[in-house]
Design an enzyme around this catalytic site. Sequence first.
Site, PDB file in Angstrom:
ATOM      1  CG  HIS A 167      54.875  16.234  74.388  1.00  0.00           C
ATOM      2  ND1 HIS A 167      54.320  16.359  75.638  1.00  0.00           N
ATOM      3  CD2 HIS A 167      56.213  16.343  74.556  1.00  0.00           C
ATOM      4  CE1 HIS A 167      55.274  16.542  76.525  1.00  0.00           C
ATOM      5  NE2 HIS A 167      56.446  16.532  75.893  1.00  0.00           N
TER       6      HIS A 167
ATOM      7  CG  HIS B 222      54.573  21.078  83.935  1.00  0.00           C
ATOM      8  ND1 HIS B 222      54.832  20.520  85.159  1.00  0.00           N
ATOM      9  CD2 HIS B 222      55.730  21.681  83.562  1.00  0.00           C
ATOM     10  CE1 HIS B 222      56.079  20.773  85.507  1.00  0.00           C
ATOM     11  NE2 HIS B 222      56.654  21.474  84.551  1.00  0.00           N
TER      12      HIS B 222
HETATM   13  P1  CND Z   1      60.812  14.958  85.923  1.00  0.00           P
HETATM   14  O1  CND Z   1      59.651  15.041  86.845  1.00  0.00           O
HETATM   15  O2  CND Z   1      61.243  13.648  85.378  1.00  0.00           O
HETATM   16  O3  CND Z   1      62.096  15.613  86.653  1.00  0.00           O
HETATM   17  C1  CND Z   1      62.025  16.672  87.576  1.00  0.00           C
HETATM   18  C2  CND Z   1      63.016  16.384  88.716  1.00  0.00           C
HETATM   19  O4  CND Z   1      63.080  17.524  89.567  1.00  0.00           O
HETATM   20  C3  CND Z   1      62.613  15.205  89.600  1.00  0.00           C
HETATM   21  O5  CND Z   1      63.696  14.312  89.742  1.00  0.00           O
HETATM   22  C4  CND Z   1      62.238  15.855  90.940  1.00  0.00           C
HETATM   23  O6  CND Z   1      62.517  15.032  92.062  1.00  0.00           O
HETATM   24  C5  CND Z   1      63.118  17.092  90.920  1.00  0.00           C
HETATM   25  N1  CND Z   1      62.623  18.197  91.754  1.00  0.00           N
HETATM   26  C6  CND Z   1      61.342  18.605  91.942  1.00  0.00           C
HETATM   27  N2  CND Z   1      61.305  19.670  92.750  1.00  0.00           N
HETATM   28  C7  CND Z   1      62.587  19.960  93.090  1.00  0.00           C
HETATM   29  C8  CND Z   1      63.193  20.958  93.916  1.00  0.00           C
HETATM   30  N3  CND Z   1      62.485  21.881  94.537  1.00  0.00           N
HETATM   31  N4  CND Z   1      64.558  20.942  94.028  1.00  0.00           N
HETATM   32  C9  CND Z   1      65.302  19.994  93.419  1.00  0.00           C
HETATM   33  N5  CND Z   1      64.775  19.004  92.632  1.00  0.00           N
HETATM   34  C10 CND Z   1      63.442  18.999  92.470  1.00  0.00           C
HETATM   35  O7  CND Z   1      60.453  15.952  84.739  1.00  0.00           O
HETATM   36  P2  CND Z   1      61.193  16.073  83.316  1.00  0.00           P
HETATM   37  O8  CND Z   1      62.631  15.812  83.490  1.00  0.00           O
HETATM   38  O9  CND Z   1      60.418  15.322  82.297  1.00  0.00           O
HETATM   39  O10 CND Z   1      60.940  17.606  83.016  1.00  0.00           O
HETATM   40  C11 CND Z   1      61.629  18.583  83.782  1.00  0.00           C
HETATM   41  C12 CND Z   1      61.199  19.965  83.355  1.00  0.00           C
HETATM   42  O11 CND Z   1      61.562  20.173  81.999  1.00  0.00           O
HETATM   43  C13 CND Z   1      59.683  20.176  83.428  1.00  0.00           C
HETATM   44  O12 CND Z   1      59.435  21.498  83.835  1.00  0.00           O
HETATM   45  C14 CND Z   1      59.247  20.003  81.988  1.00  0.00           C
HETATM   46  O13 CND Z   1      58.055  20.677  81.706  1.00  0.00           O
HETATM   47  C15 CND Z   1      60.422  20.617  81.300  1.00  0.00           C
HETATM   48  C16 CND Z   1      60.576  20.255  79.854  1.00  0.00           C
HETATM   49  C17 CND Z   1      61.072  21.236  79.041  1.00  0.00           C
HETATM   50  C18 CND Z   1      61.248  20.974  77.709  1.00  0.00           C
HETATM   51  C19 CND Z   1      61.897  22.011  76.872  1.00  0.00           C
HETATM   52  O14 CND Z   1      61.991  21.845  75.704  1.00  0.00           O
HETATM   53  N6  CND Z   1      62.429  23.081  77.421  1.00  0.00           N
HETATM   54  C20 CND Z   1      60.901  19.738  77.172  1.00  0.00           C
HETATM   55  N7  CND Z   1      60.431  18.766  77.997  1.00  0.00           N
HETATM   56  C21 CND Z   1      60.275  19.003  79.332  1.00  0.00           C
END
Ligand code: CND
Length: 378
Positions: A68, A52
């Site tokens: 990070h 992102h």
């Molecule tokens: P990652 O890319 O590994 O996982 C995302 C998954 O979502 C993938 O398997 C995709 O295929 C799937 N996907 C994408 N679009 C769609 C859709 N429209 N419908 C269904 N599935 C879909 O990313 P990640 O697991 O490392 O991170 C996921 C989110 O969590 C991301 O937004 C990240 O910024 C966030 C995050 C949050 C926090 C927190 O503390 N809240 C910490 N780290 C990451």
Amino acid sequence: MDTLGKTLTYQAAIAWETNSPLSIEEVKVEPPKAEEVHIKMASSGICGSADHVLKGLLPLNFPLIPGHEGAEIVDSIGEGVSSVKPGDKVLTLVVPQRRECSSCLHPRGNFCEKQDILPSSGLILDGTSRFTCKGEKIYNSFHTSTFTKHTAMPEIAVAKIDDAAPLGKVCLISCEVPTGYRAAVHSARVTPGSTCVVFGLGGVGSAVVMGCKASGASRIIGVDINEEKFPRGRALRVTDCLNPRNLKKPVQQVVVEMTGFGVDFAFEAIGLVDTMIAAWDSCHLSYGVCLIVGLAPSNSQLSLDAVKVISGRTLKGAYPFCLADYKTRGCIPQLVTDYLQKKINVDPLVTHQLPFHQPHKAFELYHTGKTIRCVLLF
Ligand code: CND
Ligand code: ZN
């Protein structure tokens, strides 16, 4: 090597601007000032949030050194540092813990006022950077910056971990595992026998699944548009896999029909407004709990049916480690100990490891969706 007092040059991956390929450069890293530590990176995960950042979906200053989710060894310490010493193994913390502000002192708060996420300056606590390259100031990401062989960071943004921790894997315990696993166990408080749906079976979503399973959920529905995620999801005990693109009805309607009235707990681990709404609509009207873990692009708005909001469902957010009273420096080391004592298993989450100088390949793998987590090794 003792780096105290010396500005030294190391390799780091720099993003000069948004949507540009990472470039491996020689970067000057200043020695740690008071209350800072200089660390030698051992490993860093490729988190969805880093992607992102590189796409400019989160407002950070460029040029920057991203990353990070790191595990490292302390090289030298600045004046006044008392919680770690050279040679200690540590994890980087996106949310630091100074233990002085209203959040840190509150039993249920943890979003320390010294965090550098909302908003992000890209600078260390004294408002300066420790990195330069080709004469230009290079910014940090969230006080951390892990795509570099060495870095200087605030002491309050590192947590000392067990000496026996394998550094090639435990970097995931700095972000992905606490975010996902604890979101289920601690923030949503998934109950035995409950039904859950997890939107997104990537790194964070997989850790959510592990947390749901550990809490005794009897049914865990996994939703993803990439079916390559399904076998690994099933291995983590996802019971039903749904690809919204292959359904004739909206996925939330299918989830409600599959469970009778909607799930007890829904998690969004993608970062899209539409899937956040789908997660909310998948919950039981009266007692469902919807937890938003994914980071939506900055300035996006979540629009919910106002009438359905009064039925009793709960909507919660889980920003990095903002999981109720989950204090970062205090609690993250315990997760590493739990891993060493085989109470949690992060091994299935590390699907790929690559040398640090191949970040492009790591992001390529990430974008094909073939990884749960790819870890860069230094
Ligand atoms: P990652 O890319 O590994 O996982 C995302 C998954 O979502 C993938 O398997 C995709 O295929 C799937 N996907 C994408 N679009 C769609 C859709 N429209 N419908 C269904 N599935 C879909 O990313 P990640 O697991 O490392 O991170 C996921 C989110 O969590 C991301 O937004 C990240 O910024 C966030 C995050 C949050 C926090 C927190 O503390 N809240 C910490 N780290 C990451
Ligand atoms: Zn604080």
